[in-house]
Design a protein around this motif. Sequence first.
Motif, PDB file in Angstrom:
ATOM      1  N   SER A  51       0.849  -1.191   0.000  1.00 14.57           N
ATOM      2  CA  SER A  51       0.000   0.000   0.000  1.00 14.57           C
ATOM      3  C   SER A  51       0.886   1.244   0.000  1.00 14.57           C
ATOM      4  N   ARG A  52       0.295   2.356  -0.293  1.00 16.29           N
ATOM      5  CA  ARG A  52       1.082   3.592  -0.315  1.00 16.29           C
ATOM      6  C   ARG A  52       1.648   3.908   1.060  1.00 16.29           C
ATOM      7  N   PHE A  53       0.991   3.442   2.125  1.00 17.51           N
ATOM      8  CA  PHE A  53       1.489   3.679   3.473  1.00 17.51           C
ATOM      9  C   PHE A  53       2.636   2.722   3.796  1.00 17.51           C
ATOM     10  N   LYS A  55       4.743   1.584   1.773  1.00 16.46           N
ATOM     11  CA  LYS A  55       5.933   2.030   1.060  1.00 16.46           C
ATOM     12  C   LYS A  55       6.705   3.080   1.848  1.00 16.46           C
ATOM     13  N   LEU A  56       6.024   3.794   2.753  1.00 12.08           N
ATOM     14  CA  LEU A  56       6.672   4.840   3.533  1.00 12.08           C
ATOM     15  C   LEU A  56       7.370   4.300   4.776  1.00 12.08           C
ATOM     16  N   ARG A  57       7.043   3.071   5.149  1.00  8.19           N
ATOM     17  CA  ARG A  57       7.663   2.486   6.336  1.00  8.19           C
ATOM     18  C   ARG A  57       9.090   2.095   6.040  1.00  8.19           C
TER      19      ARG A  57
END
Length: 77
Positions: A51-53, A55-57
């Motif tokens: 998910s786009r979230f 990917k930020l982790r």
Amino acid sequence: MTTTVTAKGQVTIPKPVRDLLEIVPGSKVDFRRAADGSVVLTRADKKQPASRFAKLRGHAGEGLTTDAIMALTRSER
């Protein structure tokens, strides 16, 4: 692409399809009936796209040491 069904009900998945779906020996596949009556082949064991979230982790890389962070928070420059 056309393939032939064997007496055991087996078919060979054409190489371009295997390559597209990244199917290798041992891969799991799923057959689903679409609303229009067609059958869709998908890779069942492939991980879902992040998910786009997700990917930020992660880790931001090398940064400040704990002592440096504490010095900044205490205004000890």
